[in-house]
Design a protein around this motif. Structure first.
Motif, short mmCIF file in Angstrom:
data_model
loop_
_atom_site.label_atom_id
_atom_site.label_comp_id
_atom_site.label_asym_id
_atom_site.label_seq_id
_atom_site.Cartn_x
_atom_site.Cartn_y
_atom_site.Cartn_z
N CYS A 88 -6.49 -1.59 -0.60
CA CYS A 88 -5.78 -2.08 0.58
C CYS A 88 -6.81 -2.46 1.64
O CYS A 88 -7.65 -1.64 2.02
CB CYS A 88 -4.86 -0.99 1.12
N CYS B 274 -0.45 3.19 3.63
CA CYS B 274 -0.14 2.67 4.97
C CYS B 274 1.06 1.73 4.96
O CYS B 274 1.48 1.24 6.01
CB CYS B 274 -1.35 1.99 5.59
N SER C 90 -7.11 2.27 0.83
CA SER C 90 -6.47 3.00 -0.27
C SER C 90 -6.46 2.18 -1.56
O SER C 90 -6.36 0.95 -1.53
CB SER C 90 -5.02 3.32 0.12
N CYS D 58 0.84 -1.20 0.00
CA CYS D 58 0.00 0.00 0.00
C CYS D 58 0.88 1.25 0.00
O CYS D 58 1.82 1.36 0.79
CB CYS D 58 -0.91 -0.02 1.21
N CYS E 121 -6.42 -0.13 4.98
CA CYS E 121 -6.80 1.28 5.07
C CYS E 121 -7.75 1.72 3.96
O CYS E 121 -8.23 2.86 3.98
CB CYS E 121 -5.55 2.16 5.07
#
Ligand code: ZN
Lengths: 136, 389
Positions: free
Chosen positions: A42, A31, A47, A28, A45
């Motif tokens: 991800c 993170c 993303s 990621c 998180c």
């Protein structure tokens, strides 16, 4: 002729890597955590930004089983063989078949995971025992 | 969460074992009619159908068609063998919300009639985790390989022995020998028989694995208020809890910490009861390892202690911890999704209908379903006493 690859950006990148002999992992961009299997986002998180990193394949056997029978005919010539979860140092867990006889594989031992050069079905992973990692 | 509002008022099995010339739909209808008759209810009273596992686009609608009903509420949610414990939770919530009044939970399958060998590879699209990432390794599927991995991890962490695992299968057989409906009724089984049976995927032997039989069953639920006016002693739903830890075993974070930890904690809290209050316990026994891990995660013993816990005849007939009194999936029947039979046996124990295998003085029972590859967990607590408001 290998099976056609799934038409999916992340899956295609991963499996094309395997066919080149590379184990690619998603990390990621936000993170910095690695995940497996690959996906659009991800799971830690949310993303959608990630980079692909080649893994060295180093890891530890988390759990194993010895197949005394083949689940399908393509594996019959390999029986008996070990299938194991390997916790990679990169921070992900992968399933792989042992490129070593069952009596040499122990849960907790250090191994190296690589792309299977001769996959019986699809495209998968195998692991080799690291020198010096066997206990007597 | 409030207290449950519903009770189980009827239970029945269909034909079990090797069933010829009968479809799963007919078997579900047969069990449903028997369970309704027990309760003193009519088919027309049923306004909700809960089912899982029929290989069709909408199992609940197929069952509704066969029964000739147009139900107000349906649920075909399928999370594997524990689906019916999940259905108890969903039915209680639906009854509480006024979505339905009389719910039938039913299941049947005929894997034995269909073919001797179950499929080793699930028929799924190529992009599922199982097909894309597990199948190329040659993991023995769809269930035994994942459970063998859990057993290996358990052995690695806690040093449980093959003999300790085998006790689960031997105790199940002792109970099955007290249950005339059990597939293995009349067949003895020793620890050595288990240990000498062929290894399939280490460390699981053939006799560490559940049966493959035909069979089905039905459970009828209604509000506890209405249940009081029906024919049978109502068995109250005292509490329930659900947990999903993963779908594919590749996504399992810890092979020895199962969803039972979460589902049972919720069930105990809802009921105001704890593990020590259970008089009889029915735990899904797809494999011997499933029982040991469930005992720990349900709070009956600590991590790594289940192997020792089951020794000394404790879980056999006459033992201090009556477990899987029907003979379980290991020795009674296992058509693929065993969870409904856990509920049926728990209810019959609470009604003191179990004859030779009856556990004396049963007031509270636990039924715990495990589905998939330790993927889904649901715990249902039942009682034959009024639990108070
Ligand atoms: Zn992230």
């Amino acid at each position: 002729m290998p099976d056609p690859l799934p038409q999916d950006p992340e899956l295609t990148t991963y499996f094309e890597g395997l066919r080149r002999g590379e184990l690619l992992l998603q990390r990621c961009d936000d993170c910095a955590r690695a995940q497996f299997p690959p996906r659009i986002h991800c799971t830690f998180c949310g993303s959608r930004a990630h980079v692909w990193e080649p893994s060295a394949g180093d890891g530890t056997v988390y759990a194993k089983t010895v197949n005394r029978r083949a689940p399908e005919s393509a594996f019959e010539h390999l029986v008996p063989y070990v299938v194991a979860f390997v916790d990679l140092d990169d921070g992900v867990r992968v399933l792989a078949r042992a490129d070593a006889p069952p009596e040499r594989v122990q849960t907790g031992m250090r191994v190296q995971v690589v792309a299977d050069p001769n996959p019986p079905v699809g495209d998968g992973l195998i692991f080799r025992i690291r020198d010096g990692s066997e206990t007597q | 969460m409030g207290r449950p509002v519903s009770s189980i008022v009827g239970v029945a099995e269909s034909a079990l074992g090797t069933v010829s010339n009968e479809t799963p739909l007919r078997m579900m209808a047969s069990a449903t009619l028997d369970a309704l008759e027990e309760a003193g209810l009519k088919l027309a009273d049923v306004d909700a159908i809960f089912t899982a596992g029929l290989p069709t686009w909408s199992p609940a609608l197929e069952v509704a068609d066969y029964l000739g009903l147009q139900p107000r509420h349906v649920n075909s949610s399928d999370v594997g063998g524990s689906s019916f414990e999940f259905h108890v939770a969903a039915a209680d919530a639906a009854i509480a919300a006024g979505l339905c009044s009389v719910a039938v939970i039913t299941y049947a399958a005929t894997p034995r009639q269909d073919r001797a060998v179950p499929p080793l590879i699930r028929e799924e699209p190529p992009y599922t985790v199982r097909n894309a990432f597990e199948r190329p390794t040659g993991l023995f599927g769809p269930d035994i390989g994942p459970y063998a991995l859990a057993a290996d991890r358990y052995v690695h962490e806690f040093g449980v022995s093959a003999t300790e695992l085998a006790e689960v299968a031997v105790a199940a057989r002792k109970w099955a020998n007290l249950n005339p409906k059990a597939f293995r009724h009349g067949e003895p089984l020793s620890i050595d028989d288990v240990l000498n049976s062929p290894m399939v995927t280490d460390p699981l032997h053939t006799r560490d694995c559940c049966l493959i039989t035909d069979g089905g069953g039905a459970v009828v639920m209604t509000s506890t208020d209405r249940a009081a006016k029906l024919r049978k002693q109502p068995i109250q739903v005292a509490g329930y809890g659900e947990a999903i830890s993963h779908g594919s075993i590749s996504l399992c974070r810890d092979l020895v910490l199962t969803g039972a930890r979460v589902s049972s904690a919720a069930a105990y809290e809802m009921a105001g009861l704890g593990p020590a209050d259970m008089d009889v316990v029915q735990i899904y026994d797809s494999f011997t390892i499933t029982v040991l891990l469930s005992l720990e995660n349900l709070g009956f013993c600590g991590p790594g202690e289940a192997g020792a816990f089951v020794q000394g005849g404790r879980i056999r007939p006459g033992g201090a911890f009556p477990l899987n009194t029907s003979g379980g999936g290991l020795s009674y029947c296992h058509p693929g999704r065993f969870g409904i039979f856990l509920l049926i046996e728990a209810v019959r124990q609470l009604r003191a209908e179990c004859g030779e295998r009856q556990v004396p003085g049963c007031r509270t029972a636990l039924a715990h379903g495990t589905g998939g590859n330790f993927s889904s967990a649901a715990t249902v607590l039942l009682t034959n006493e009024a639990t108070g408001a």
